[in-house]
Design a protein around this motif. Structure first.
Motif, PDB file in Angstrom:
ATOM      1  N   ASP A  27       0.815  -1.218   0.000  1.00 37.31           N
ATOM      2  CA  ASP A  27       0.000   0.000   0.000  1.00 37.31           C
ATOM      3  C   ASP A  27       0.850   1.269   0.000  1.00 37.31           C
ATOM      4  OD1 ASP A  27      -2.298  -1.554   0.099  1.00 37.31           O
ATOM      5  OD2 ASP A  27      -2.364  -1.556   2.300  1.00 37.31           O
ATOM      6  N   TRP A  28       2.154   1.123  -0.273  1.00 38.63           N
ATOM      7  CA  TRP A  28       3.056   2.267  -0.203  1.00 38.63           C
ATOM      8  C   TRP A  28       3.694   2.533  -1.568  1.00 38.63           C
ATOM      9  CZ3 TRP A  28       3.502   4.959   4.388  1.00 38.63           C
ATOM     10  CH2 TRP A  28       2.985   4.325   5.523  1.00 38.63           C
ATOM     11  N   LEU A  29       4.104   3.782  -1.752  1.00 39.12           N
ATOM     12  CA  LEU A  29       4.893   4.156  -2.917  1.00 39.12           C
ATOM     13  C   LEU A  29       6.307   4.460  -2.444  1.00 39.12           C
ATOM     14  CD1 LEU A  29       2.520   6.502  -4.955  1.00 39.12           C
ATOM     15  CD2 LEU A  29       3.209   4.163  -5.516  1.00 39.12           C
ATOM     16  N   VAL A  30       7.264   3.721  -2.975  1.00 39.94           N
ATOM     17  CA  VAL A  30       8.665   3.919  -2.607  1.00 39.94           C
ATOM     18  C   VAL A  30       9.317   4.805  -3.667  1.00 39.94           C
ATOM     19  CG1 VAL A  30      10.868   2.800  -2.175  1.00 39.94           C
ATOM     20  CG2 VAL A  30       8.735   1.666  -1.484  1.00 39.94           C
ATOM     21  N   PRO A  31       9.829   5.982  -3.309  1.00 39.97           N
ATOM     22  CA  PRO A  31      10.445   6.874  -4.302  1.00 39.97           C
ATOM     23  C   PRO A  31      11.608   6.208  -5.020  1.00 39.97           C
ATOM     24  CG  PRO A  31      10.076   8.021  -2.221  1.00 39.97           C
ATOM     25  CD  PRO A  31       9.833   6.561  -1.951  1.00 39.97           C
ATOM     26  N   ALA A  32      11.680   6.461  -6.321  1.00 38.73           N
ATOM     27  CA  ALA A  32      12.794   5.984  -7.142  1.00 38.73           C
ATOM     28  C   ALA A  32      13.164   7.094  -8.126  1.00 38.73           C
ATOM     29  CB  ALA A  32      12.409   4.702  -7.878  1.00 38.73           C
ATOM     30  N   PRO A  33      13.670   8.223  -7.615  1.00 36.64           N
ATOM     31  CA  PRO A  33      13.950   9.373  -8.481  1.00 36.64           C
ATOM     32  C   PRO A  33      15.110   9.097  -9.425  1.00 36.64           C
ATOM     33  CG  PRO A  33      14.812   9.756  -6.284  1.00 36.64           C
ATOM     34  CD  PRO A  33      14.029   8.479  -6.218  1.00 36.64           C
ATOM     35  N   PRO A  34      15.149   9.792 -10.559  1.00 35.04           N
ATOM     36  CA  PRO A  34      16.284   9.660 -11.476  1.00 35.04           C
ATOM     37  C   PRO A  34      17.586  10.056 -10.786  1.00 35.04           C
ATOM     38  CG  PRO A  34      14.465  10.837 -12.508  1.00 35.04           C
ATOM     39  CD  PRO A  34      14.121  10.719 -11.062  1.00 35.04           C
ATOM     40  N   THR A  35      18.666   9.412 -11.181  1.00 36.95           N
ATOM     41  CA  THR A  35      19.956   9.693 -10.549  1.00 36.95           C
ATOM     42  C   THR A  35      20.446  11.102 -10.843  1.00 36.95           C
ATOM     43  OG1 THR A  35      21.095   8.718 -12.451  1.00 36.95           O
ATOM     44  CG2 THR A  35      20.624   7.262 -10.579  1.00 36.95           C
ATOM     45  N   ASP A  36      20.001  11.693 -11.966  1.00 31.78           N
ATOM     46  CA  ASP A  36      20.460  13.033 -12.312  1.00 31.78           C
ATOM     47  C   ASP A  36      19.408  14.097 -12.027  1.00 31.78           C
ATOM     48  OD1 ASP A  36      18.700  12.199 -14.254  1.00 31.78           O
ATOM     49  OD2 ASP A  36      19.896  12.899 -15.956  1.00 31.78           O
ATOM     50  N   ALA A  37      18.363  13.758 -11.263  1.00 32.18           N
ATOM     51  CA  ALA A  37      17.338  14.737 -10.925  1.00 32.18           C
ATOM     52  C   ALA A  37      17.795  15.615  -9.773  1.00 32.18           C
ATOM     53  CB  ALA A  37      16.030  14.036 -10.563  1.00 32.18           C
ATOM     54  N   SER A  38      17.249  16.819  -9.710  1.00 30.55           N
ATOM     55  CA  SER A  38      17.540  17.698  -8.590  1.00 30.55           C
ATOM     56  C   SER A  38      16.967  17.118  -7.304  1.00 30.55           C
ATOM     57  CB  SER A  38      16.941  19.090  -8.844  1.00 30.55           C
ATOM     58  OG  SER A  38      17.517  19.704  -9.970  1.00 30.55           O
ATOM     59  N   PRO A  39      17.595  17.384  -6.168  1.00 29.86           N
ATOM     60  CA  PRO A  39      17.078  16.876  -4.894  1.00 29.86           C
ATOM     61  C   PRO A  39      15.623  17.300  -4.680  1.00 29.86           C
ATOM     62  CG  PRO A  39      19.267  17.791  -4.605  1.00 29.86           C
ATOM     63  CD  PRO A  39      18.849  18.140  -5.992  1.00 29.86           C
ATOM     64  N   GLY A  40      14.805  16.354  -4.256  1.00 27.80           N
ATOM     65  CA  GLY A  40      13.404  16.644  -3.986  1.00 27.80           C
ATOM     66  C   GLY A  40      12.475  16.429  -5.159  1.00 27.80           C
ATOM     67  N   VAL A  41      13.007  16.129  -6.334  1.00 25.84           N
ATOM     68  CA  VAL A  41      12.168  15.905  -7.518  1.00 25.84           C
ATOM     69  C   VAL A  41      11.808  14.431  -7.598  1.00 25.84           C
ATOM     70  CG1 VAL A  41      12.061  15.986 -10.037  1.00 25.84           C
ATOM     71  CG2 VAL A  41      13.134  17.856  -8.775  1.00 25.84           C
ATOM     72  N   THR A  42      10.525  14.128  -7.517  1.00 30.66           N
ATOM     73  CA  THR A  42      10.071  12.736  -7.527  1.00 30.66           C
ATOM     74  C   THR A  42       9.050  12.463  -8.619  1.00 30.66           C
ATOM     75  OG1 THR A  42       8.362  13.252  -5.877  1.00 30.66           O
ATOM     76  CG2 THR A  42      10.484  12.411  -5.061  1.00 30.66           C
ATOM     77  N   HIS A  43       8.930  13.389  -9.578  1.00 31.19           N
ATOM     78  CA  HIS A  43       8.023  13.130 -10.697  1.00 31.19           C
ATOM     79  C   HIS A  43       8.481  13.941 -11.907  1.00 31.19           C
ATOM     80  CE1 HIS A  43       6.243  17.052  -9.619  1.00 31.19           C
ATOM     81  NE2 HIS A  43       5.768  17.060 -10.862  1.00 31.19           N
ATOM     82  N   SER A  44       8.015  13.508 -13.064  1.00 35.36           N
ATOM     83  CA  SER A  44       8.183  14.268 -14.297  1.00 35.36           C
ATOM     84  C   SER A  44       6.812  14.701 -14.785  1.00 35.36           C
ATOM     85  CB  SER A  44       8.892  13.428 -15.369  1.00 35.36           C
ATOM     86  OG  SER A  44      10.245  13.211 -15.026  1.00 35.36           O
ATOM     87  N   ASP A  45       6.809  15.692 -15.659  1.00 34.15           N
ATOM     88  CA  ASP A  45       5.554  16.229 -16.196  1.00 34.15           C
ATOM     89  C   ASP A  45       5.456  15.930 -17.676  1.00 34.15           C
ATOM     90  OD1 ASP A  45       4.454  17.872 -13.841  1.00 34.15           O
ATOM     91  OD2 ASP A  45       6.513  18.619 -14.014  1.00 34.15           O
ATOM     92  N   LEU A  46       4.276  15.503 -18.091  1.00 32.23           N
ATOM     93  CA  LEU A  46       3.988  15.264 -19.505  1.00 32.23           C
ATOM     94  C   LEU A  46       2.790  16.132 -19.879  1.00 32.23           C
ATOM     95  CD1 LEU A  46       4.682  13.518 -22.040  1.00 32.23           C
ATOM     96  CD2 LEU A  46       2.871  11.952 -21.272  1.00 32.23           C
ATOM     97  N   VAL A  47       3.008  17.047 -20.817  1.00 31.10           N
ATOM     98  CA  VAL A  47       1.952  17.959 -21.258  1.00 31.10           C
ATOM     99  C   VAL A  47       1.531  17.561 -22.661  1.00 31.10           C
ATOM    100  CG1 VAL A  47       1.417  20.346 -21.857  1.00 31.10           C
ATOM    101  CG2 VAL A  47       2.737  19.855 -19.804  1.00 31.10           C
ATOM    102  N   VAL A  48       0.232  17.423 -22.858  1.00 31.58           N
ATOM    103  CA  VAL A  48      -0.324  17.013 -24.150  1.00 31.58           C
ATOM    104  C   VAL A  48      -0.892  18.240 -24.856  1.00 31.58           C
ATOM    105  CG1 VAL A  48      -1.942  15.488 -25.340  1.00 31.58           C
ATOM    106  CG2 VAL A  48      -0.897  14.764 -23.169  1.00 31.58           C
TER     107      VAL A  48
END
Length: 215
Positions: A187-208
């Motif tokens: 029932d949990w989400l374990v963060p797996a941020p990109p290795t080259d992401a800025s600290p604290g960034v846990t998602h990417s954005d996709l705009v259509v």
């Protein structure tokens, strides 16, 4: 008959969707230098390149690393086949991965400084959006994938400026998708941020976005 006072017009918020990897997805984070993980690209192929009433559209992914003059020559392009193994035809769905380092800082202008060209011949982001608009037919799709970055220690989000620039080139904003860099465990989400992401960034954005062409 009694009358009901008319309500002032209020803008409806655009829909936002959250995408999560499947529990058995081994690679929930993107590869270094990329914006989207493989599972998200596969989902894009299923959700946006598939055409129920005809042959699927090809998906073209371009990875934009800089917006200096001549950027098109330096931009890698990958063509993905139909997710079901069929043939593709027609106007492509264009997926542009924008590495955070290529997005202007908050105090930078989105226009090409000193350029006398306009429209598709312009430098920088304005020229990119105009060229993408010329490539796509009416109702063709442009998907922008990026994520936040830190400027002077503060997380900044330039999506609003990018969308405004796209609108100027003739695109309509359809949807915002949040792609979580995490994997479900029970029932949990374990963060797996990109290795080259800025600290604290846990998602990417996709705009259509969809291309508008006037007769």
């Amino acid at each position: 008959m009694p009358t009901t006072p008319s309500r002032p017009h209020t803008a409806r918020p655009l829909p936002t969707t959250i995408w999560l990897p499947a529990p058995d997805q081994p690679d929930s984070a993107p590869a270094p230098g990329s914006v989207l993980p493989v599972w998200a690209i596969d989902k894009i192929r299923t959700e946006y390149a598939h055409r129920p009433d005809g042959a699927p559209a090809p998906l073209l992914k371009i990875h934009i690393r800089d917006t200096a003059p001549g950027m098109d020559v330096r931009t890698p392009c990958t063509t993905y086949p139909d997710a079901s193994g069929g043939t593709t035809s027609g106007t492509p769905v264009l997926l542009a991965e924008l590495h955070p380092d290529t997005i202007p800082a908050p105090d930078d202008a989105f226009s090409a400084v000193g350029s006398e060209m306009h429209g598709a011949m312009e430098d920088g982001w304005p020229g990119f959006f105009h060229r993408a608009h010329r490539l796509l037919a009416a109702d063709g799709l442009l998907l922008l994938a990026t994520r936040q970055r830190r400027d002077a220690g503060i997380l900044t989000d330039r999506l609003g400026s990018l969308v405004a620039c796209a609108r100027t080139a003739g695109f309509r904003y359809l949807q915002h998708i949040v792609i979580a860099h995490a994997h479900p465990v029970g029932d949990w989400l374990v963060p797996a941020p990109p290795t080259d992401a800025s600290p604290g960034v846990t998602h990417s954005d996709l705009v259509v976005l969809t291309a508008i062409h006037h007769a």
